[in-house]
Every structure is written in C-alpha cells, then in structure tokens.
Enzyme design. Structure first.
Site, PDB file in Angstrom:
ATOM      1  N   SER A   3       8.497  -7.207  -0.531  1.00  0.00           N
ATOM      2  CA  SER A   3       7.707  -6.442   0.435  1.00  0.00           C
ATOM      3  C   SER A   3       8.433  -5.277   1.081  1.00  0.00           C
ATOM      4  O   SER A   3       7.803  -4.457   1.747  1.00  0.00           O
ATOM      5  CB  SER A   3       7.176  -7.365   1.527  1.00  0.00           C
ATOM      6  OG  SER A   3       6.183  -8.218   1.009  1.00  0.00           O
ATOM      7  N   LYS A  21       7.556  -2.719  11.695  1.00  0.00           N
ATOM      8  CA  LYS A  21       6.417  -3.371  11.058  1.00  0.00           C
ATOM      9  C   LYS A  21       5.696  -4.263  12.069  1.00  0.00           C
ATOM     10  O   LYS A  21       6.307  -4.857  12.943  1.00  0.00           O
ATOM     11  CB  LYS A  21       6.910  -4.194   9.868  1.00  0.00           C
ATOM     12  CG  LYS A  21       5.814  -4.789   8.985  1.00  0.00           C
ATOM     13  CD  LYS A  21       6.444  -5.500   7.788  1.00  0.00           C
ATOM     14  CE  LYS A  21       5.428  -6.199   6.923  1.00  0.00           C
ATOM     15  NZ  LYS A  21       6.078  -6.877   5.767  1.00  0.00           N
ATOM     16  N   SER A  51       4.325  -5.907   1.368  1.00  0.00           N
ATOM     17  CA  SER A  51       3.473  -5.900   2.543  1.00  0.00           C
ATOM     18  C   SER A  51       3.925  -4.915   3.625  1.00  0.00           C
ATOM     19  O   SER A  51       3.211  -4.724   4.627  1.00  0.00           O
ATOM     20  CB  SER A  51       3.400  -7.310   3.160  1.00  0.00           C
ATOM     21  OG  SER A  51       4.669  -7.730   3.617  1.00  0.00           O
TER      22      SER A  51
END
Length: 466
Positions: free
Chosen positions: A179, A80, A155
């Site tokens: 997330s 990420k 997210s």
C-alpha cells in the site's frame, strides 16, 4: 528557480535558514497550487488551509528569531487518514464506520508535529485499506495526476497522488501488502516500506508499516530521521539505533560497485508482467551492472498457495469485522469489499489455520530466496495502473490480490523494500522499481535507491493541474 510548491524539503529548510522565503509564503503558494489541482485529483481529507496557515505563521516567527523548533520546522506535508491525529475522525475509508474521534496523535503524527511539520491535510484511502485503488464508500474518488482516468493505487491513494501532484514534499502512508509501494510506483514517486517496527505505528499489526512518500530519496531519508524513533505504543517498535540517515543524500553511484543484486522478473503467481514493465526493470538492472554491481537472475519463490493463504486469512479478518456491524452499516460498505469479506463465511477452522500458516511460509521463503544477495530488485507491480473507478486491477473480489506478488512477501518477512521510478509506459504512466534489502538494512536500501536515482538520469516533468 522552481516555484515554491515544487521545492524539496531540504531546499525549503535551506531557504528558510537564509531567509530567501518564509514558511508562510510557502504555505500560501502551496494552498493556491492545491486548489488548482484538488477539484480533479480528490486526494485530501480534512483539508484545513486556515489551520495550516496558522502553523506556518508560527514557524515563520521561529525562523525569524533563528530558533526553529525541530528539523522539519515549516515544511508542509500530509498524513494518511488512518494515521490518527488527536480529535479527528478516523473512518478508515468506509461509510460503514462510526468514524470515532482519535484520542491522541499516532506515533508518526506525533513525531512530525514535534519536528515542526506544517500539516496541510489528511489524505484519502479505500474502505478498510484493503484495495489498491482510491475507490472508497466514504471519500471522493482519488485519481492519478499523470492520467486522471487512472488510479493512483492504494491503499495510500491520496498520499501517492498528493506527492506526485506537489501537495508539499512530505507525505506518510501505510503498507501491509504493497500500500506504499503500489501508489509510489503508479504515481512515479519514491517510498520506503521500512523494516517492521522501524517506524512505530498504533495500532501495530503483523506486516503493517508506515513510511515516507516523497519525490526524492533524500527527502524520504530526512523524514525517516524523525519518524524512526521508538514509541511504547508499538509493541514491535525497534530499539534506538544510530543510523546514517543523513549520509543517504551524499551517496555516490560508486556505492553500487561490488554489490550482489538479485533480479526477480517473475512473481511466481498472479498477473503476468506487462512487457513494458519487464523492459524497464531490465534496463534498470543493466544500469546496476554498468555501475559495477553483480546482478544475478532469481527464480520465483512466491506461490499460489501463499498468495491464496494470505488472501483467505485477510478475508476472514474482514468477515469478522463485517459481522460486528449493524445491518444498516454493512450496506454502506463498498460492495466489492463486502462480497470479498462475506466469501469467508464458509471457511472452517482448519482452512483458516492453513491460510494463516502461509504468512510464516512466505516469510521463510522470502528470507531464503534473498539470503544470497545484498539487495533484490524487481518490478513493484506486474501491471500499469487500472482505471480509477476499478477497485482492483482484476475488478474481481474473488481474485483481489493478483497484483501484489512482488510486494507482499517483504511485508511478511519484515524486510525493507522501496519503490523508485525507473521509466514510463508508451502512454506516459510511471513504472516502479522495487529495491528490497535485508531486515533492518533500511539505510542500505535508501543508499542503493539514491545511487540509482542518479544513474537513471533526468526525469519527466511532474504533472501539472489539468
């Protein structure tokens, strides 16, 4: 035989060992696959195929000599965007950021590189990681591979989409309120939000965890053998423990026999649970019972006061971040996030203190509610994935967290919680089952998930480039 880009991490390692194929061949196949998907999916950031090929060539040479450098040598994966990689910019999903260059690899990146991971790309996230969607003022709009008109969640948006689309078997996301689990649920993959400190991160923060995002429980366990190593940069990093990560893959269905399992079907506040989601989770509960688990319905324990308290505390945190920006930078922030953060400007000290106090109230309530059980199962989300362009399921910056009442309690209580696919909607969208365990019982949650993975039966084929 499945195509090379579809193989699990364990299958890749076995293939390298017997010289059925090389890391370079796998990387080449994977790049071709990504380039078919990516113009529509838009999951990647700093996608560097030439660097990946260079890493794969070096790995191939090591395997040819019979000297892999670590337990993941040659396995492709992604990180990420907010997991620092040395020398790379970190915009935190926002055009308002100055995107400083990372001085060094964050702990997850360092551990995976040491283990030999071939880093294909970073993956996208929304502004400041504060949305359950792929909408960002900096990155392109990430989409759900099961239905490109829908969000992959967030997210960890790009990571969830990449895992479901087959951008390699191993991906890392982060989670402070759902997330990891929300994109895992909406993309039909597996994840574990580990106990706080199990996977060190930098910077650490209350409730924040990094974890694996994979297509299978076994690959997640393999990844955690590498990720779950103490690192002094995380002040909440857990001490070294001899955990049975390797035993997860061989967990039989009989492992569920005799377990006390709480069934939570109502979140206590927020959005109502969609009937298709409730039905899928109840069907999963019946599979647990058929395998010999003792399943007991639970009453909701999370309250509106708790949810609003967490929301208002996070609003003030982001309001302070917003006020530190120059006016021109503020204008570049996603309008939804700006409106949400600016709404905290009127909060006074006592209000913020009472909001912050709900983090501990949530922790106490979660631990107390789960104490009678070995594990708790529930929906991950009350809703199916929203339209890709929507910042949140409500599309309302003053009601932004109505969908996280099943997930956020386990962040505040520091307990491990997984998401595993347990069905699909009539429209073909995945539905996630959350499995939560006691603090530090990360391996236990994985073993329960692995047993359920076998119970749930054959899954639908993974989506292919459209």
């Amino acid at each position: 035989m499945p195509e090379l880009h579809e193989l699990s991490a364990q299958d890749l390692l076995a293939g390298y060992a017997r010289r059925a194929f090389s890391p370079l061949e796998v990387c080449q196949a994977l790049i071709a696959h990504i380039e078919r998907w990516e113009p529509r999916l838009q999951a990647t950031y700093l996608y560097r195929p030439e660097q990946a090929l260079q890493q794969a060539r070096a790995s191939s040479a090591r395997w040819q000599r019979g000297a892999p450098c670590g337990p993941l040598d040659g396995v492709p994966g992604t990180l990420k965007e907010n997991i620092a990689t040395a020398g790379d910019p970190m915009p935190a999903g926002s055009a308002a950021s100055s995107a400083p260059l990372a001085a060094q690899d964050a702990p997850p990146a360092a551990r995976l590189r040491e283990a030999g991971l071939v880093l294909l790309s970073k993956t996208t996230m929304p502004d400041w990681g504060m949305l359950s969607s792929g909408l960002s003022s900096f990155h392109r709009l990430a989409r759900n591979p099961w239905d490109l008109s829908r969000t992959p969640g967030g997210s960890s948006a790009g990571a969830g989409a990449a895992a479901a689309a087959g951008y390699g078997p191993l991906h890392v996301g982060t989670d402070i309120g759902g997330s990891l689990r929300l994109p895992a649920s909406w993309c039909g993959i597996f994840t574990l939000k580990p106990s706080l400190g199990r996977v060190p991160i930098d910077p650490p923060y209350m409730g924040r965890a990094a974890g694996p995002m994979t297509r299978s429980v076994s690959d997640a366990a393999l990844m955690l053998q590498v990720l779950a190593q103490p690192d002094a940069r995380d002040s909440m990093s857990l001490p070294v423990q001899a955990l049975d990560w390797a035993g997860v893959a061989g967990t039989p269905v009989e492992h569920l026999r005799g377990l006390r399992v709480g069934l939570l079907l109502e979140p206590g506040c927020g959005l109502p649970v969609a009937p298709e989601i409730s039905a899928a989770v109840q069907a999963a509960a019946r599979l647990f019972e058929a395998a010999g688990a003792h399943v007991t319905p639970m009453r909701p324990f999370f309250t509106r006061e708790m949810l609003d308290g967490l929301d208002h505390f996070w609003r003030m945190r982001s309001c302070i971040d917003l006020q530190a920006l120059a006016p021109a930078q503020r204008e570049r922030l996603l309008p939804y996030i700006r409106q949400w953060a600016e709404s905290a400007a009127a909060f006074d000290g006592p209000h913020v203190f009472r909001a912050y106090a709900q983090t501990h109230a949530t922790r106490v309530a979660t631990v107390a509610a789960s104490a009678p059980f070995d594990y708790v199962i529930s929906p991950v989300s009350p809703n199916l994935p929203a339209p890709a362009e929507d910042p949140s399921p409500t599309n309302d910056p003053l009601r932004p967290l109505e969908h996280i009442a099943f997930t956020v309690p386990w962040n505040m209580s520091e307990q491990p919680a997984a998401s595993i696919n347990c069905g699909h909607s009539a429209g073909g969208l995945p539905i996630g089952l959350q499995i939560a365990g006691r603090r530090f019982d990360d391996v236990g949650v994985l073993k329960v998930a692995r047993a359920f993975e076998q119970l749930r039966g054959a899954q639908r084929p993974w989506p292919r480039p459209q």
